[in-house]
Design an enzyme around this catalytic site. Structure first.
Site, PDB file in Angstrom:
ATOM      1  N   CYS A 110       0.860  -1.187   0.000  1.00  0.00           N
ATOM      2  CA  CYS A 110       0.000   0.000   0.000  1.00  0.00           C
ATOM      3  C   CYS A 110       0.893   1.232   0.000  1.00  0.00           C
ATOM      4  O   CYS A 110       1.896   1.265   0.716  1.00  0.00           O
ATOM      5  CB  CYS A 110      -0.883  -0.018   1.242  1.00  0.00           C
ATOM      6  SG  CYS A 110      -1.930   1.437   1.389  1.00  0.00           S
ATOM      7  N   HIS A 152      -8.940  -3.527  -2.274  1.00  0.00           N
ATOM      8  CA  HIS A 152      -7.984  -2.692  -1.537  1.00  0.00           C
ATOM      9  C   HIS A 152      -8.428  -1.223  -1.524  1.00  0.00           C
ATOM     10  O   HIS A 152      -8.452  -0.579  -0.473  1.00  0.00           O
ATOM     11  CB  HIS A 152      -6.599  -2.841  -2.183  1.00  0.00           C
ATOM     12  CG  HIS A 152      -5.512  -2.082  -1.504  1.00  0.00           C
ATOM     13  ND1 HIS A 152      -4.464  -2.692  -0.845  1.00  0.00           N
ATOM     14  CD2 HIS A 152      -5.291  -0.755  -1.395  1.00  0.00           C
ATOM     15  CE1 HIS A 152      -3.664  -1.765  -0.350  1.00  0.00           C
ATOM     16  NE2 HIS A 152      -4.139  -0.570  -0.677  1.00  0.00           N
ATOM     17  N   GLU A 153      -8.800  -0.725  -2.706  1.00  0.00           N
ATOM     18  CA  GLU A 153      -9.179   0.695  -2.803  1.00  0.00           C
ATOM     19  C   GLU A 153     -10.511   0.967  -2.107  1.00  0.00           C
ATOM     20  O   GLU A 153     -10.679   1.999  -1.442  1.00  0.00           O
ATOM     21  CB  GLU A 153      -9.238   1.140  -4.270  1.00  0.00           C
ATOM     22  CG  GLU A 153      -7.914   1.015  -5.027  1.00  0.00           C
ATOM     23  CD  GLU A 153      -6.729   1.635  -4.309  1.00  0.00           C
ATOM     24  OE1 GLU A 153      -6.901   2.652  -3.604  1.00  0.00           O
ATOM     25  OE2 GLU A 153      -5.611   1.091  -4.435  1.00  0.00           O
ATOM     26  N   HIS A 156     -10.099   1.324   1.521  1.00  0.00           N
ATOM     27  CA  HIS A 156      -9.603   2.661   1.902  1.00  0.00           C
ATOM     28  C   HIS A 156     -10.762   3.634   2.141  1.00  0.00           C
ATOM     29  O   HIS A 156     -10.675   4.503   3.006  1.00  0.00           O
ATOM     30  CB  HIS A 156      -8.728   3.243   0.782  1.00  0.00           C
ATOM     31  CG  HIS A 156      -7.279   2.900   0.904  1.00  0.00           C
ATOM     32  ND1 HIS A 156      -6.522   3.222   2.012  1.00  0.00           N
ATOM     33  CD2 HIS A 156      -6.431   2.301   0.036  1.00  0.00           C
ATOM     34  CE1 HIS A 156      -5.270   2.814   1.823  1.00  0.00           C
ATOM     35  NE2 HIS A 156      -5.186   2.240   0.628  1.00  0.00           N
TER      36      HIS A 156
HETATM   37 ZN    ZN Z   1      -3.563   1.333  -0.169  1.00  0.00          ZN
END
Ligand code: ZN
Length: 193
Positions: A110, A152-153, A156
């Site tokens: 990341c 993953h995004e 976030h």
């Molecule tokens: Zn990330």
């Protein structure tokens, strides 16, 4: 021009980001932001960048997996990861509406947790609904590495980081990952850890 990418510990990385309205999305402010985020992602370089990473708690992320990034992997590694290039696109107010039961585990990093990596299990196949940069509704069916990037995004945008899912004992510096683990099949890595 590029933006500063915030690191682990910044409170904004742990907030739930705010959804954008259609008017906000098509505003020059957001359109300019998308351009800046694209430039920042290329510069990093990374395959995705979410607005909280540059200090804005907004439900917006940019994604692109470029063919030049594949050069660091063997054909076998790319096949194992089900990784192939993904064109630049923007996801706004995304929601994962379906997830496969099947999960796959690979090392994941990341831009807000540098310079570390660790094994992260992710759903192999997902379906995402979101808006694009023109505020049009889009449905994305993704599998393999692209599904991983999306998860993953989208994490976030909910204040979740990949280390929240990381396999215990597998968290390491990228330098040591390259030195000791990169060439090994994941099953062997898990066995040795
Ligand atoms: Zn990330």
């Amino acid at each position: 021009m590029k933006l500063k990418i915030l690191q682990l510990g910044e409170p904004v990385l742990r907030q739930r980001a705010k959804e954008l309205t259609r008017e906000e999305i098509i505003s020059s402010k957001i359109q300019d932001l998308i351009q800046l985020m694209q430039d920042t992602m290329y510069d990093a370089p990374g395959v995705g960048l979410a607005a909280p990473q540059i200090g804005l708690a907004l439900q917006l992320a940019v994604i692109e997996d470029r063919s030049q990034y594949m050069q660091n992997f063997t054909a076998a590694q790319l096949t194992e990861r089900e990784r192939s290039s993904v064109a630049f696109h923007v996801i706004i107010n995304p929601e994962i509406i379906r997830r496969s039961n099947e999960q796959v585990e690979f090392f994941e990093g990341c831009l807000s947790i540098t310079p570390f990596t660790g094994l992260v299990p992710r759903n192999l196949v997902i379906t995402v609904t979101c808006l694009n940069e023109r505020a049009e509704p889009v449905t994305i069916e993704a599998r393999g590495w692209y599904a991983r990037i999306l998860q993953h995004e989208i994490d976030h945008l909910h204040g979740t980081l990949c280390i929240d899912h990381v396999r215990p004992r597998s968290f390491m510096t990228i330098e040591n990952y390259m030195k000791y683990w990169k060439e090994k099949p994941i099953a062997e890595v898990i066995n040795l850890l």
